[in-house]
Every structure is written in structure tokens, then in C-alpha cells.
Design a protein around this motif. Structure first.
Motif, mmCIF file in Angstrom:
data_model
loop_
_atom_site.group_PDB
_atom_site.id
_atom_site.type_symbol
_atom_site.label_atom_id
_atom_site.label_comp_id
_atom_site.label_asym_id
_atom_site.label_seq_id
_atom_site.Cartn_x
_atom_site.Cartn_y
_atom_site.Cartn_z
ATOM 1 N N THR A 168 9.176 -2.847 -13.456
ATOM 2 C CA THR A 168 9.391 -1.655 -13.723
ATOM 3 C C THR A 168 10.412 -1.227 -12.500
ATOM 4 O OG1 THR A 168 7.393 -1.507 -14.088
ATOM 5 C CG2 THR A 168 7.780 0.643 -13.372
ATOM 6 N N LEU A 169 10.313 -1.352 -11.401
ATOM 7 C CA LEU A 169 11.536 -1.118 -10.398
ATOM 8 C C LEU A 169 12.683 -1.530 -10.210
ATOM 9 C CD1 LEU A 169 11.388 0.269 -7.242
ATOM 10 C CD2 LEU A 169 11.993 -2.002 -6.640
ATOM 11 N N ALA A 170 13.208 -1.789 -11.145
ATOM 12 C CA ALA A 170 14.315 -2.479 -11.797
ATOM 13 C C ALA A 170 14.803 -1.304 -12.496
ATOM 14 C CB ALA A 170 14.677 -3.622 -11.801
ATOM 15 N N ALA A 171 14.239 -0.825 -13.429
ATOM 16 C CA ALA A 171 14.745 0.284 -14.162
ATOM 17 C C ALA A 171 14.173 1.426 -13.644
ATOM 18 C CB ALA A 171 12.918 0.064 -15.505
ATOM 19 N N LEU A 172 13.263 1.611 -13.080
ATOM 20 C CA LEU A 172 12.990 3.209 -12.336
ATOM 21 C C LEU A 172 14.852 3.339 -11.295
ATOM 22 C CD1 LEU A 172 9.686 3.148 -10.911
ATOM 23 C CD2 LEU A 172 10.644 4.523 -12.436
ATOM 24 N N ALA A 173 15.466 2.323 -10.942
ATOM 25 C CA ALA A 173 16.590 2.286 -9.813
ATOM 26 C C ALA A 173 17.456 2.431 -11.125
ATOM 27 C CB ALA A 173 16.952 1.002 -9.391
ATOM 28 N N VAL A 174 17.614 1.969 -12.214
ATOM 29 C CA VAL A 174 18.849 2.131 -12.940
ATOM 30 C C VAL A 174 19.054 3.667 -13.286
ATOM 31 C CG1 VAL A 174 19.194 2.312 -15.337
ATOM 32 C CG2 VAL A 174 18.648 -0.121 -14.132
ATOM 33 N N ALA A 175 17.539 4.042 -13.665
ATOM 34 C CA ALA A 175 17.199 5.727 -13.850
ATOM 35 C C ALA A 175 17.326 6.846 -13.101
ATOM 36 C CB ALA A 175 15.331 6.007 -14.206
ATOM 37 N N CYS A 176 17.284 6.053 -11.239
ATOM 38 C CA CYS A 176 17.015 7.183 -10.333
ATOM 39 C C CYS A 176 18.101 6.307 -9.499
ATOM 40 C CB CYS A 176 15.969 7.281 -9.780
ATOM 41 S SG CYS A 176 14.393 7.778 -10.625
ATOM 42 N N PRO A 177 19.197 6.561 -9.790
ATOM 43 C CA PRO A 177 20.405 5.744 -8.470
ATOM 44 C C PRO A 177 20.397 5.859 -7.267
ATOM 45 C CG PRO A 177 21.767 8.031 -10.296
ATOM 46 C CD PRO A 177 20.152 7.989 -10.123
ATOM 47 N N MET A 178 19.692 7.352 -6.801
ATOM 48 C CA MET A 178 19.706 7.337 -5.655
ATOM 49 C C MET A 178 18.667 6.891 -4.746
ATOM 50 S SD MET A 178 20.288 12.089 -5.495
ATOM 51 C CE MET A 178 20.230 12.019 -3.921
ATOM 52 N N LEU A 179 18.194 6.209 -5.975
ATOM 53 C CA LEU A 179 16.522 5.530 -5.051
ATOM 54 C C LEU A 179 17.349 4.365 -4.481
ATOM 55 C CD1 LEU A 179 14.115 6.052 -6.215
ATOM 56 C CD2 LEU A 179 14.064 3.846 -7.438
ATOM 57 N N ASP A 180 15.922 4.084 -3.279
ATOM 58 C CA ASP A 180 16.896 3.594 -1.902
ATOM 59 C C ASP A 180 16.616 2.563 -0.961
ATOM 60 O OD1 ASP A 180 16.344 5.605 0.019
ATOM 61 O OD2 ASP A 180 18.651 5.596 -0.236
ATOM 62 N N THR A 181 14.414 2.896 -0.956
ATOM 63 C CA THR A 181 12.784 3.180 -0.331
ATOM 64 C C THR A 181 12.067 2.149 -1.374
ATOM 65 O OG1 THR A 181 14.171 3.970 0.843
ATOM 66 C CG2 THR A 181 12.396 3.691 1.569
ATOM 67 N N VAL A 182 11.590 1.577 -1.142
ATOM 68 C CA VAL A 182 10.408 1.214 -2.038
ATOM 69 C C VAL A 182 8.904 1.180 -0.900
ATOM 70 C CG1 VAL A 182 10.660 -0.826 -2.325
ATOM 71 C CG2 VAL A 182 8.901 -0.731 -3.118
ATOM 72 N N LYS A 183 7.899 1.691 -0.785
ATOM 73 C CA LYS A 183 6.548 1.121 -0.144
ATOM 74 C C LYS A 183 6.196 -0.089 -1.549
ATOM 75 C CE LYS A 183 5.404 5.567 0.976
ATOM 76 N NZ LYS A 183 4.369 6.808 1.908
ATOM 77 N N VAL A 184 4.940 -1.218 -0.939
ATOM 78 C CA VAL A 184 4.973 -1.961 -1.788
ATOM 79 C C VAL A 184 3.365 -2.189 -1.031
ATOM 80 C CG1 VAL A 184 6.022 -4.129 -0.915
ATOM 81 C CG2 VAL A 184 5.013 -4.216 -3.255
ATOM 82 N N ARG A 185 2.829 -2.293 -1.851
ATOM 83 C CA ARG A 185 1.240 -2.746 -1.810
ATOM 84 C C ARG A 185 0.334 -4.388 -2.242
ATOM 85 N NH1 ARG A 185 -3.708 -4.576 -1.100
ATOM 86 N NH2 ARG A 185 -5.617 -2.979 -1.796
ATOM 87 N N GLY A 186 0.498 -4.830 -1.689
ATOM 88 C CA GLY A 186 0.306 -5.969 -3.282
ATOM 89 C C GLY A 186 -0.900 -6.583 -2.208
ATOM 90 N N ARG A 187 -1.914 -7.860 -2.377
ATOM 91 C CA ARG A 187 -3.027 -8.455 -2.530
ATOM 92 C C ARG A 187 -2.589 -10.161 -1.807
ATOM 93 N NH1 ARG A 187 -4.798 -8.774 -8.349
ATOM 94 N NH2 ARG A 187 -5.508 -6.596 -8.624
#
Length: 377
Positions: A168-187
Motif C-alpha cells: 500500500t505504501l508503494a502504491a501511495l508513493a506512485v500516486a503521490c510523488p512528493m511523498l518522502d516520510t512515513v510514520k509506522v506503527r507495528g506489533r
């Protein structure tokens, strides 16, 4: 008359060579898929032709020694579909799932995809489908983001760094070319570390990854948010809860996994988009209302709100007409948009067809004989 039939077998490595990991191409294929869906040039299973598929589960207390007992995510599902347009093919994803697989070093789900000639029903290809399915699921969020995310989106929040969160993040990066930061919450820390390694290899435009401890922290300050955590079906208290107060003005939230929303996000002014209204109606035929208690995808919550007279059915929009430009995507910089991704079998047919044609063109895979001439005609 030549009656010989051969079909192409594609292992997982073969699908990689055929381009299964090409997210930009996958998002384009899904864009075309939703235009065909909106035009009605497709068929799926079920009485309304919009079913996710036919699911088989085991009894809680099996009466036979060798019959498995029902457990979390233990099921088999057949997902058939026809897709027209430039595809013109028919196929079925065969989906087996068992959470205990993880103790054996295997994925929870093991999937295969069969592609057929629509006219004769002859097999064209049988292929490994774990990557196919993961990519097409992620790509749908990319299609939605093209039309509903702000063009200047730079910060993403991901709840659940597993396979679905990565694609999903990879696809969001395709759609939003300015995306450069991600905040991630995992278990788990291992899950976060695997996420970091995958993003570094496959989404290099992301230059900053911030690990956070709470779902709220993965949402606040983000332009786009992906909720991708697996949760036990029917345990609504385990679904991640997204609250209106956490979201920035203009936030885009995609939910390809179990999720819940608070009353603030139930409000009519918060736009609610689904991949297929009929998909959730089909789930509603299979499970009693409130369907969201049985199938955690947020689109079921949307339809439950309609049945409770908290929303009108036209308050829930479909992605296809937006792709076709018959209705608007994002209308204002401030509006908040929620997107439900339930998973349509036509998506598997679309991406599977692209991979099959790439494999034929590039000479990838193994040709297997079905018969020289059929023994029974």
C-alpha cells in the motif's frame, strides 16, 4: 482441426521476472480495471455478480478425525471473475489461509491463480499468486490516492507494516510523488525492521521512516494514512480505531484491512469511498447485520450505517465513476476522505493477464500440456 492445449506455469520467481513487483504498472492496470467496473464490463460471482467469492470454512467441532477444526483465518476461498476491455479474460484466485502456517515458516495465506480463455475456457496460465494478490491490493489504494489524496502529500502513516502495509505504501508513493516520510506503527520490532528493509529496496523515494508506539501517533500529522493491521474476524474490539480528532485537515485514509471509525468520522461531511458498493451488499447477504462485526473491512461499517439510517446510500461513493471522470475526486483541500478496499476478483484477473502476456512476450515460465487431443468429447 488442432485440439492441442498447452498452458503456461509461472512460479513465484517467474512472476517476478514477468513484472509482478512493478507497482506503477499495477496501479495503471487497476485504474483501467475500475473504469471497466464502472462501465459494467465485468462479471463476478454471487447473486449480484459482485461477490468476493465462495468461502469454505471448517466446523468448530469437526465430527471426523482428519477434518480440521475452525480457527483464526482458516479457510479456503474461490474468487472467479471475468474482465472485459483490453483484458477479455476470465480467471480465478484459489485462496487458502491458516494462521498456524507462521509456525511452519510459511505465509498465512498460500494463493494460486488460474487464467482462462473466455471463449473456450481453456487454461492459459497457472501462476503463484501471493505477490500478484499483494500488489493488486496495494495498487487499489494508489488508484484512490490519485484521485482523492492532496497532490502535495509528503507524510504517510502506516498502521501495520506487514505485506499489505508495504505494498500500500508503494502504491501511495506512485500516486503521490512528493511523498518522502512515513510514520509506522507495528506489533514487533522484527516487523518494523523488515518494513524498513523492504521500503529501502522498493520505495526509495521514502527517505525518512519514523517508528511510533501508538496508532494515534501514526495518524497525526500525516497527509495519507494506511490501516493495514490484521485482526481476528468478528472481534470488533480488536479492529484498529481511527478517530476524527487525529486526522489532519485534508487527510486521505485508505483501509484495506479490518478497521473501525469513531462517531466523528461517521458524519456525512467525511467522504466515504468504496471499491464496489455491490461487494459489501454481497457480504451483507452472506452475514447478518451488522456485517462489520463479521467482516472487518470498513465498507461493511459504511453499509451498516445506512441500515441504521445514520447515512444515506448515496453518501457512499464508488471509485469507478471517479476514475471515469463522471464524478469528482477531491473537491477541496480540507475535506477528509476515507477509502474502503475489500478486494475484487477482477483485480486478480487484470494483473494476472498482464503478467501472463509479459511472460509470453519474454519467454518466461514453463509450457505444460493439457492434452494433444481430448479423450472425451
Amino acid at each position: 482441426m488442432n485440439t492441442r492445449i498447452d498452458f503456461r506455469y509461472l512460479s513465484e520467481d517467474d512472476t517476478i521476472a514477468a513484472g509482478v513487483m512493478d507497482m506503477a504498472a499495477c496501479v495503471d492496470a487497476m485504474e483501467e480495471t475500475f473504469a471497466l467496473y464502472a462501465a459494467g464490463d465485468y462479471r463476478m460471482a454471487g447473486p449480484n455478480n459482485d461477490s468476493h467469492g465462495a468461502r469454505m470454512i471448517f466446523p468448530d467441532d469437526p465430527p471426523f478425525e482428519n477434518m480440521p477444526a475452525n480457527s483464526d483465518d482458516r479457510r479456503f476461498t474461490a474468487m472467479p471473475a471475468y474482465l472485459g476491455g483490453s483484458f477479455g479474460t476470465t480467471g480465478m484466485k484459489w485462496y487458502g489461509s491458516n494462521l498456524a502456517n507462521r509456525d511452519k515458516g510459511l505465509p498465512r495465506s498460500i494463493l494460486m491463480f488460474m487464467l482462462n480463455d473466455t471463449d473456450t475456457a481453456a487454461p492459459l496460465a497457472l501462476m503463484s499468486a501471493n505477490l500478484l494478490s499483494a500488489m493488486r491490493t496495494g495498487a487499489v489504494s494508489g488508484v484512490a490516492a490519485r484521485h482523492f489524496a492532496r497532490s502535495d502529500s509528503r507524510v504517510a502513516g502506516v498502521i501495520g507494516p506487514g505485506v499489505m502495509g508495504r505494498t500500500t505504501l508503494a502504491a501511495l508513493a506512485v500516486a503521490c510523488p512528493m511523498l518522502d516520510t512515513v510514520k509506522v506503527r507495528g506489533r514487533s520490532q522484527q516487523g518494523i525492521d523488515d518494513f524498513r528493509a523492504w521500503v529501502a529496496e522498493f520505495v526509495p523515494q521514502i527517505t525518512t521512516i519514523e517508528q511510533v508506539e501508538r496508532d494515534e501517533d501514526a495518524v497525526r500529522g500525516c497527509d495519507v494514512v494506511a490501516v493495514c493491521t490484521t485482526a481476528k474476524a468478528g472481534d470488533i474490539d480488536a479492529y484498529p480505531m481511527i478517530r476524527r480528532e487525529w486526522l489532519e485537515s485534508g487527510a486521505f485514509v485508505t483501509m484495506p484491512a479490518a478497521a473501525n471509525i469513531d462517531e466523528g468520522l461517521e458524519a456525512q461531511e467525511v467522504r466515504k469511498v468504496v471499491d464496489s458498493y455491490g461487494l459489501y451488499e454481497a457480504w451483507g447477504m452472506e452475514f447478518p447485520t451488522p456485517t462489520h462485526h463479521h467482516v472487518g473491512i470498513i465498507g461493511n461499517k459504511f453499509l451498516d450505517l445506512v441500515s441504521e439510517n445514520k447515512l444515506r446510500h448515496w453518501d457512499i461513493e464508488e471509485l469507478g465513476p471517479v476514475v471515469e471522470r463522471r464524478t469528482e475526486g477531491r473537491r477541496t483541500p480540507e475535506e477528509v476522505v476515507l477509502v474502503s478496499v475489500g478486494g475484487l476478483p477482477i483485480e486478480d484477473v487484470a494483473w494476472g493477464t498482464v503478467l501472463y502476456r509479459n511472460a509470453i512476450e519474454r519467454g518466461i515460465g514453463t509450457s505444460l500440456p493439457l492434452w494433444q487431443t481430448p479423450a472425451l468429447v
